[in-house]
Design a protein around this motif. Structure first.
Motif, PDB file in Angstrom:
ATOM      1  N   GLY B 227      70.372 -33.598 -11.080  1.00 14.56           N
ATOM      2  CA  GLY B 227      70.309 -34.113  -9.719  1.00 14.56           C
ATOM      3  C   GLY B 227      71.113 -33.338  -8.694  1.00 14.56           C
ATOM      4  N   TYR B 228      71.877 -32.374  -9.152  1.00 15.30           N
ATOM      5  CA  TYR B 228      72.636 -31.556  -8.218  1.00 15.30           C
ATOM      6  C   TYR B 228      71.803 -30.342  -7.836  1.00 15.30           C
ATOM      7  CZ  TYR B 228      76.887 -34.166  -9.245  1.00 15.30           C
ATOM      8  OH  TYR B 228      77.822 -35.159  -9.368  1.00 15.30           O
ATOM      9  N   PHE B 229      71.911 -29.932  -6.591  1.00 14.72           N
ATOM     10  CA  PHE B 229      71.192 -28.736  -6.165  1.00 14.72           C
ATOM     11  C   PHE B 229      72.061 -27.520  -6.453  1.00 14.72           C
ATOM     12  CE2 PHE B 229      70.030 -25.462  -3.097  1.00 14.72           C
ATOM     13  CZ  PHE B 229      68.695 -25.301  -3.453  1.00 14.72           C
ATOM     14  N   VAL B 230      71.554 -26.636  -7.281  1.00 16.99           N
ATOM     15  CA  VAL B 230      72.314 -25.440  -7.652  1.00 16.99           C
ATOM     16  C   VAL B 230      71.468 -24.207  -7.381  1.00 16.99           C
ATOM     17  CG1 VAL B 230      73.479 -24.223  -9.521  1.00 16.99           C
ATOM     18  CG2 VAL B 230      73.521 -26.716  -9.461  1.00 16.99           C
ATOM     19  N   HIS B 231      71.994 -23.283  -6.610  1.00 17.57           N
ATOM     20  CA  HIS B 231      71.327 -22.009  -6.404  1.00 17.57           C
ATOM     21  C   HIS B 231      72.140 -20.929  -7.099  1.00 17.57           C
ATOM     22  CE1 HIS B 231      69.829 -18.378  -4.365  1.00 17.57           C
ATOM     23  NE2 HIS B 231      68.723 -19.077  -4.216  1.00 17.57           N
ATOM     24  N   MET B 232      71.490 -20.122  -7.902  1.00 16.56           N
ATOM     25  CA  MET B 232      72.218 -19.087  -8.643  1.00 16.56           C
ATOM     26  C   MET B 232      71.607 -17.724  -8.380  1.00 16.56           C
ATOM     27  SD  MET B 232      73.130 -20.651 -12.343  1.00 16.56           S
ATOM     28  CE  MET B 232      74.730 -21.410 -12.569  1.00 16.56           C
ATOM     29  N   THR B 233      72.454 -16.757  -8.059  1.00 14.92           N
ATOM     30  CA  THR B 233      71.993 -15.385  -7.864  1.00 14.92           C
ATOM     31  C   THR B 233      73.083 -14.422  -8.286  1.00 14.92           C
ATOM     32  OG1 THR B 233      71.347 -13.718  -6.255  1.00 14.92           O
ATOM     33  CG2 THR B 233      72.713 -15.509  -5.426  1.00 14.92           C
ATOM     34  N   GLY B 234      72.651 -13.311  -8.861  1.00 16.42           N
ATOM     35  CA  GLY B 234      73.600 -12.259  -9.215  1.00 16.42           C
ATOM     36  C   GLY B 234      74.095 -11.509  -7.990  1.00 16.42           C
ATOM     37  N   LEU B 235      73.422 -11.717  -6.850  1.00 21.11           N
ATOM     38  CA  LEU B 235      73.922 -11.145  -5.598  1.00 21.11           C
ATOM     39  C   LEU B 235      75.235 -11.828  -5.236  1.00 21.11           C
ATOM     40  CD1 LEU B 235      70.602 -11.170  -3.550  1.00 21.11           C
ATOM     41  CD2 LEU B 235      71.811  -9.126  -4.343  1.00 21.11           C
ATOM     42  N   THR B 236      76.036 -11.109  -4.462  1.00 18.80           N
ATOM     43  CA  THR B 236      77.252 -11.727  -3.952  1.00 18.80           C
ATOM     44  C   THR B 236      76.872 -13.003  -3.200  1.00 18.80           C
ATOM     45  OG1 THR B 236      78.391  -9.632  -3.856  1.00 18.80           O
ATOM     46  CG2 THR B 236      79.185 -11.344  -2.378  1.00 18.80           C
ATOM     47  N   HIS B 237      77.593 -14.103  -3.489  1.00 14.54           N
ATOM     48  CA  HIS B 237      77.174 -15.394  -2.939  1.00 14.54           C
ATOM     49  C   HIS B 237      78.358 -16.168  -2.376  1.00 14.54           C
ATOM     50  CE1 HIS B 237      77.517 -15.491  -7.406  1.00 14.54           C
ATOM     51  NE2 HIS B 237      78.337 -16.500  -7.163  1.00 14.54           N
ATOM     52  N   ASP B 238      78.029 -17.149  -1.560  1.00  8.46           N
ATOM     53  CA  ASP B 238      79.066 -18.007  -0.978  1.00  8.46           C
ATOM     54  C   ASP B 238      79.235 -19.254  -1.851  1.00  8.46           C
ATOM     55  OD1 ASP B 238      76.908 -19.619  -0.442  1.00  8.46           O
ATOM     56  OD2 ASP B 238      76.879 -19.210   1.719  1.00  8.46           O
ATOM     57  N   GLU B 239      79.980 -20.228  -1.327  1.00  7.44           N
ATOM     58  CA  GLU B 239      80.274 -21.431  -2.117  1.00  7.44           C
ATOM     59  C   GLU B 239      79.012 -22.228  -2.431  1.00  7.44           C
ATOM     60  OE1 GLU B 239      83.291 -23.534   0.057  1.00  7.44           O
ATOM     61  OE2 GLU B 239      84.887 -22.412  -0.956  1.00  7.44           O
ATOM     62  N   ARG B 240      77.969 -22.059  -1.612  1.00  9.96           N
ATOM     63  CA  ARG B 240      76.712 -22.762  -1.889  1.00  9.96           C
ATOM     64  C   ARG B 240      75.896 -22.054  -2.960  1.00  9.96           C
ATOM     65  NH1 ARG B 240      74.076 -22.358   3.814  1.00  9.96           N
ATOM     66  NH2 ARG B 240      74.891 -20.251   3.419  1.00  9.96           N
ATOM     67  N   GLY B 241      76.302 -20.825  -3.300  1.00  8.65           N
ATOM     68  CA  GLY B 241      75.529 -20.026  -4.236  1.00  8.65           C
ATOM     69  C   GLY B 241      74.475 -19.190  -3.550  1.00  8.65           C
ATOM     70  N   TYR B 242      74.466 -19.201  -2.198  1.00  9.24           N
ATOM     71  CA  TYR B 242      73.470 -18.428  -1.446  1.00  9.24           C
ATOM     72  C   TYR B 242      73.927 -16.976  -1.305  1.00  9.24           C
ATOM     73  CZ  TYR B 242      71.339 -22.852   0.108  1.00  9.24           C
ATOM     74  OH  TYR B 242      70.742 -24.079   0.156  1.00  9.24           O
ATOM     75  N   PRO B 243      72.970 -16.037  -1.352  1.00  3.37           N
ATOM     76  CA  PRO B 243      73.363 -14.636  -1.192  1.00  3.37           C
ATOM     77  C   PRO B 243      73.999 -14.391   0.176  1.00  3.37           C
ATOM     78  CG  PRO B 243      70.956 -14.852  -1.463  1.00  3.37           C
ATOM     79  CD  PRO B 243      71.531 -16.222  -1.542  1.00  3.37           C
ATOM     80  N   ILE B 244      75.025 -13.609   0.188  1.00  4.83           N
ATOM     81  CA  ILE B 244      75.661 -13.230   1.442  1.00  4.83           C
ATOM     82  C   ILE B 244      76.198 -11.825   1.247  1.00  4.83           C
ATOM     83  CG2 ILE B 244      77.660 -14.648   0.761  1.00  4.83           C
ATOM     84  CD1 ILE B 244      78.270 -14.912   3.797  1.00  4.83           C
ATOM     85  N   ILE B 245      75.614 -10.909   1.989  1.00  6.48           N
ATOM     86  CA  ILE B 245      75.817  -9.495   1.684  1.00  6.48           C
ATOM     87  C   ILE B 245      76.751  -8.869   2.716  1.00  6.48           C
ATOM     88  CG2 ILE B 245      74.621  -7.294   1.148  1.00  6.48           C
ATOM     89  CD1 ILE B 245      73.883  -9.683  -0.677  1.00  6.48           C
TER      90      ILE B 245
END
Lengths: 186, 382
Positions: B227-245
């Motif tokens: 039930g938790y929304f989790v975003h995962m990426t091998g790219l550099t990411h922020d606390e939300r797990g979103y890519p931030i380059i």
């Protein structure tokens, strides 16, 4: 104390080492390590196993590979040639009398011929238990472990259907060795 | 599931003890590709896991094996794979992904002679630096080196505990000699085996940020499907797990990943000291070679040489503070390892020229004998 078993694949050389090591380490509470070596072939290639027993039962065996065996058990001519030079000068040798022709045994070595493969065939009707016949002889000739510890190792290791067969093989080997030790009648 | 933990005294192969350690630690997912001398781990898991309701998958290769254990761990399972050097080479890409995404899992490397396919059936310890730096970029890794069959069990449990607590892949850096050794193993009752679990979110899903942390620097881990929304990426990411380059975000993330292990290093690092109290020469060793080192040190003492042993349990993080400390006590370090000086360089680095560092090295295929280490200690003979 170092014990080396050697022969060819299919003779149960590794099981022999395992049973002896388990009897010593689990049922006599000493510290023992068992190693094995074999070629890529499933059967017929050179095969060996070794058991090293710690002098101090509280301490792990420090170097777990056999370097100079105190006891050598060989079940092929090739194994005899390969491992005899490594046997300690006052060591004990057991060899399968029908498979090994012991050309030159150094003075000081105590050698016992044990026709384990023949005994397994004639007394039990299954040559696959030759390794366990040899173990039975080893127990009587060297007292390296108690017969009961070895029986317990057999009971907890081999498949239930084969326990009786292997226990019988142990007894055959022990009886043969006891006979060897009897003073010869003049 | 009463037979999950095989409580009792066994005479067991090292590789099998590793598999039993994993099962005792709660591992119920194994994905792997067989390779000598680690195959016996896979075989044991293939037989045991289905009995316990677990999953064994033989994958098409090691890349996929590593990916599978990461994925299953995200679903909440404790997961493991086992390989040897050539397989670890293929897993390193995804080990880096596991570090970046902070996914607990255990990777066993039963080292053999290398490079390349090298000596499949014979011992080596040449993957120490591969374990440390094999994946790209700056990162910290935890790697444990068992010296006995009992430690194949104990350290596999420990590897799972460290992986869970610090949310990171942990490498069990075994070797062929220990993997193929048969010795007594005492497996305790389950209630006596301490297990650590990964930190879990305490906030409701709408407040959850997958990579937000407190001062522990270890983010609580929500599992896929709860039930938790989790975003995962091998790219550099922020606390939300979103890519931030950008450089700032990269500094924030990678700095935290490094500090997560460094900050906790004092509680992660483990070593054993034998006869070190008054030692003038310290033998540093690990894995199977530490056993030869122990015999050499005892024999040296009989010959009047004040030798001691520092046995590494965590090869990584490396106990450099302890080496620095010992540099004020001993007059010589002797590093014994079946490679050309991978840990010797670490000892030299930590000793920083204060004390000379000698080495006893082999390329692989045979063990270093106690006598070979003893000879290196004779320079200290009175």
């Amino acid at each position: 104390m170092e014990i080396q078993f050697a022969g060819f694949g299919g003779q149960g050389i590794i099981l022999a080492g395992y049973l002896l090591g388990k009897a010593i380490a689990v049922y006599e509470g000493k510290s023992a390590s068992m190693t094995q070596s074999y070629g890529p072939e499933a059967r017929g290639g050179a095969c060996s196993s070794g058991v090293v027993v710690s002098r101090n039962p509280e301490e792990l065996v420090d170097y777990p590979r056999v370097t100079r065996p105190d006891i050598l058990v060989v079940m092929s001519q090739e194994a005899f040639s390969t491992y005899l030079p490594r046997l300690k000068p006052e060591g004990t040798l057991l060899y399968d009398a029908d498979l090994v022709n012991p050309e030159s045994i150094p003075e000081g070595v105590t050698a016992y011929p044990v026709p384990a493969t023949r005994l397994a065939e004639t007394e039990i009707g299954k040559r696959i238990v030759a390794n366990v016949v040899m173990l039975g002889a080893l127990v009587v000739l060297t007292r390296v472990v108690s017969p009961e510890a070895l029986r317990e190792a057999v009971r907890t290791t081999v498949k239930p259907d084969y326990v009786e067969l292997n226990l019988k093989a142990l007894e055959v080997g022990m009886a043969y060795a006891q006979n060897l030790l009897q003073p010869q009648e003049v | 599931m009463s037979n999950a933990v095989l409580t009792g005294t066994h005479f067991m192969l090292g590789d099998h003890a590793c598999a039993e350690g994993a099962i005792a630690a709660g591992c119920r997912f194994f994905a792997g590709y067989p390779i000598t001398p680690a195959t016996e781990i896979a075989e044991r898991m293939a037989r045991r896991l289905p009995q316990l309701g677990g999953v064994y998958i033989q994958m098409e290769d090691e890349l996929a094996s590593m990916a599978a254990i990461l994925g299953a761990s995200c679903g909440g399972m404790k997961t493991m794979t086992a390989t040897s050097g050539p397989g670890l080479s293929l897993m390193l890409e995804n080990i880096g992904l596991g570090i970046m995404l902070e996914i607990p899992c255990v990777v066993v490397n039963v080292q053999r002679g290398a490079p390349s396919t090298g000596l499949p059936t014979l011992v080596g310890q040449g993957d120490v630096m591969q374990a440390r730096w094999g994946s790209h970029g700056d990162y910290e890794i935890i790697a444990l080196a068992p010296s006995s069959v009992q430690e194949m069990f104990d350290f596999t449990v420990l590897a799972f505990n460290l992986a869970e607590r610090y949310r990171t892949p942990v490498i069990l850096l075994a070797d062929e000699a220990v993997g193929h050794l048969t010795e007594r193993v005492v497996i305790p009752p389950p209630e006596e085996i301490e297990l650590w679990e990964r930190p879990r979110p305490t906030v409701p899903p709408e407040e959850y940020l997958p990579y937000a942390t407190d001062e522990s620097l270890i983010p609580p881990m929500a599992l896929a499907g709860e039930g938790y929304f989790v975003h995962m990426t091998g790219l550099t990411h922020d606390e939300r797990g979103y890519p931030i380059i950008n450089g700032e975000a990269h500094e924030r993330l990678v700095r935290r990943l490094l500090e997560k292990i460094r900050k906790h290093a004092p509680e992660i690092i483990r070593y054993e000291e034998v006869l070190m109290d008054d030692a003038e020469v310290a033998v540093v060793s690990y894995g199977i070679t530490a056993r030869s080192a122990l015999r050499a040190v005892r024999e040296a003492r009989r010959q009047g040489i004040r030798a001691g042993l520092l046995r590494l349990i965590t090869v990584w993080p490396f106990p450099e503070d302890q080496i620095r400390e010992l540099s004020r006590q001993v007059e010589l370090f002797v590093v014994a390892e079946i490679n050309q000086g991978q840990i010797r360089r670490e000892v030299e680095r930590a000793a920083a020229g204060q004390v000379p560092v000698a080495g006893v090295h082999k390329l692989g295929g045979t063990l270093i004998t106690p006598d070979e280490i003893l000879e290196a200690l004779w320079v200290r003979k009175p």
